[in-house]
Design an enzyme around this catalytic site. Structure first.
Site, PDB file in Angstrom:
ATOM      1  N   TYR A  25      95.675  23.104  61.438  1.00 32.52           N
ATOM      2  CA  TYR A  25      97.125  23.093  61.690  1.00 32.52           C
ATOM      3  C   TYR A  25      97.422  22.878  63.175  1.00 32.52           C
ATOM      4  O   TYR A  25      98.068  23.700  63.810  1.00 32.52           O
ATOM      5  CB  TYR A  25      97.754  24.410  61.202  1.00 32.52           C
ATOM      6  N   TYR A 153      99.136  31.436  48.023  1.00 32.82           N
ATOM      7  CA  TYR A 153      98.448  30.385  48.790  1.00 32.82           C
ATOM      8  C   TYR A 153      97.180  29.995  48.045  1.00 32.82           C
ATOM      9  O   TYR A 153      96.371  30.860  47.685  1.00 32.82           O
ATOM     10  CB  TYR A 153      98.093  30.850  50.209  1.00 32.82           C
ATOM     11  N   ASP A 254      92.568  33.193  41.472  1.00 33.03           N
ATOM     12  CA  ASP A 254      92.037  32.641  42.712  1.00 33.03           C
ATOM     13  C   ASP A 254      91.556  33.813  43.573  1.00 33.03           C
ATOM     14  O   ASP A 254      92.352  34.466  44.248  1.00 33.03           O
ATOM     15  CB  ASP A 254      93.134  31.828  43.412  1.00 33.03           C
TER      16      ASP A 254
END
Ligand SMILES: *Cc1c(COP(=O)(O)O)cnc(C)c1O
Length: 435
Positions: A25, A153, A254
């Site tokens: 990022y 996320y 996840d």
């Protein structure tokens, strides 16, 4: 300690880096601080300029046993002498088979088939492809949407992005390309808060009204990580499991961040005593040594896919089941099974609860929460990392805040003394952030 020579070399490296390299990022034109690192050992990061930092991040959840670990090094070097890599199409090897057996044994019941890939995002892509292929095989290709939670996320690739939080994720940038998924409210019931049925209402509405279209629910069990460090009630997860079964929707857990002990259970699903239909693993799978991920599924899904039109599962990464990565993952599992990691994580929880709690009184702090090996100070306003990162380094700790969240998840092996130092330095720095 910081001789001018070493400092100059470090600065030169940063300058060269900035000519060519993207960081996570990052911008090619704006340059927040960047710290050249020479080596790492145990819980310490040795910067090239001579400074030494206590690591609060475990390199993003992964380095659970600490850096430069003799046994993990040995596992890789032994495998290196035999074979660094070999294609997995048509060939198999001991490290992959043993690791698959170990993962099936350690993970919640019913997950019998393992697909290896290279990164967490790809493990999520694989999970999504599995559920889509499964419903196609069953002649129900109308079931092709995913139901995800706000503040979730799941990674940075396109299918993974489509199930990340629609507001804080990257949806606005890519809304014309991303598949439109279905979202329900982030779980409102805190981890140890009393349950109320109102907490599941929105989820129940979404799954009930969209079940014809829904291939699967995807969520991070118990801890929503990067999307907000939200620790939620095991009862929420139990209700989700029951609703998925009731409405004929698969459940993808996840556990890329939560897997391998971080929340106090080996897998976060154990807090609720549930098994998902698909499980994604990554991050600490290799204890932060190599990039490896795994997607586990039930026999029902595996057989379903294989009996369908395609007759095979349509995925096959070049570096699938890399032997070095499998060897070190296997060794990390062996260490976990042998060592009292539950005690280590309980100590993390205990010390962080005590040492971070003074931050609760600070005017800039909205909340302090700790679960297992995760400690979070949530601020009222987002941090400008470019301005604040250096304060942590000057305090001798490696912490990388994100938005309003200043959080730590140290290696399990950190000593009580180092952990106390880390927490105290952290609170001192937080005091100086927009006070
Ligand atoms: C980090 C993470 C991912 C993505 O993994 P990468 O290895 O960065 O691609 C997916 N899901 C969760 C919950 C994660 O924490």
């Amino acid at each position: 300690m910081q001789s001018s020579q070493t400092k100059k070399l470090a600065e030169q490296l940063v300058a060269r880096d900035r000519q060519h390299i993207w960081h996570p990022y990052s911008s090619a034109t704006q340059h927040p601080p960047l710290y050249p690192i020479a080596r790492a050992e145990g819980v310490r990061l040795y910067l090239k300029d001579g400074r030494v930092l206590i690591d609060g991040m475990s390199s993003w959840w992964s380095v659970i046993h600490g850096y430069n670990h003799a046994e993990l090094n040995e596992a890789i070097t032994q495998q290196l002498d035999k074979m660094a890599h070999v294609m997995f199409g048509g060939l198999t090897h001991e490290p992959a088979v043993q690791l698959a057996e170990t993962l099936v044994r350690l993970t919640p019941e019913g997950l019998n088939r393992v697909f290896f890939s290279d990164s967490g995002s790809v493990a999520v892509e694989v999970a999504i492809k599995m559920v889509l292929q499964y419903w196609q095989s069953r002649g129900q290709s109308g079931k092709h949407k995913l139901l995800s939670l706000r503040r979730g996320y799941h990674g940075d690739t396109f299918a993974a992005m489509s199930v990340c939080d629609p507001d804080t994720g990257m949806h606005h940038l890519f809304h014309e390309i991303l598949v439109q998924q279905i979202f329900s409210d982030s779980p409102g019931c805190r981890f140890d808060q009393p349950w109320d049925d109102a907490y599941i209402q929105d989820f129940e509405t979404q799954i009930t009204s969209h079940s014809e279209q829904l291939a699967a629910v995807i969520l991070e069990p118990i801890v929503q990580g990067t999307g907000g460090m939200n620790f939620y009630s095991p009862e929420f997860l139990r209700r989700v499991r029951a609703l998925c079964s009731k409405h004929n929707v698969l459940l993808i857990a996840d556990e890329i961040a939560t897997g391998f002990g971080r929340t106090g259970k080996l897998f976060a699903c154990e807090h609720a005593g549930i098994s998902p239909d698909i499980l994604c693993l990554g991050k600490s799978l290799t204890a932060g040594y190599m990039t490896l991920a795994a997607t586990l599924c039930t026999d029902e899904i595996a057989v379903g896919i294989s009996e369908g039109e395609a007759s095979v599962f349509m995925h096959g990464p070049t570096f699938m089941a890399n032997p070095l990565a499998c060897s070190v993952a296997l060794k990390s599992c062996e260490i976990l099974e042998r060592e009292p990691w539950q005690k280590w994580v309980a100590r993390l929880e205990q010390v962080m609860s005590k040492e971070l709690s003074p931050a609760r009184e600070l005017p800039q702090v909205a909340d302090v929460r700790v679960l297992g090996g995760i400690g979070v100070i949530e601020l009222k306003e987002p941090i400008t990392l470019a301005n604040e990162q250096d304060k942590f380094v000057q305090a001798g700790i490696w912490v990388r805040p994100f938005g309003k969240l200043v959080y730590i998840m140290p290696p399990f092996v950190i000593s009580e003394l180092d952990l106390t130092k880390l927490c105290r330095a952290l609170v001192e720095v937080v005091k100086t952030i927009h006070p």
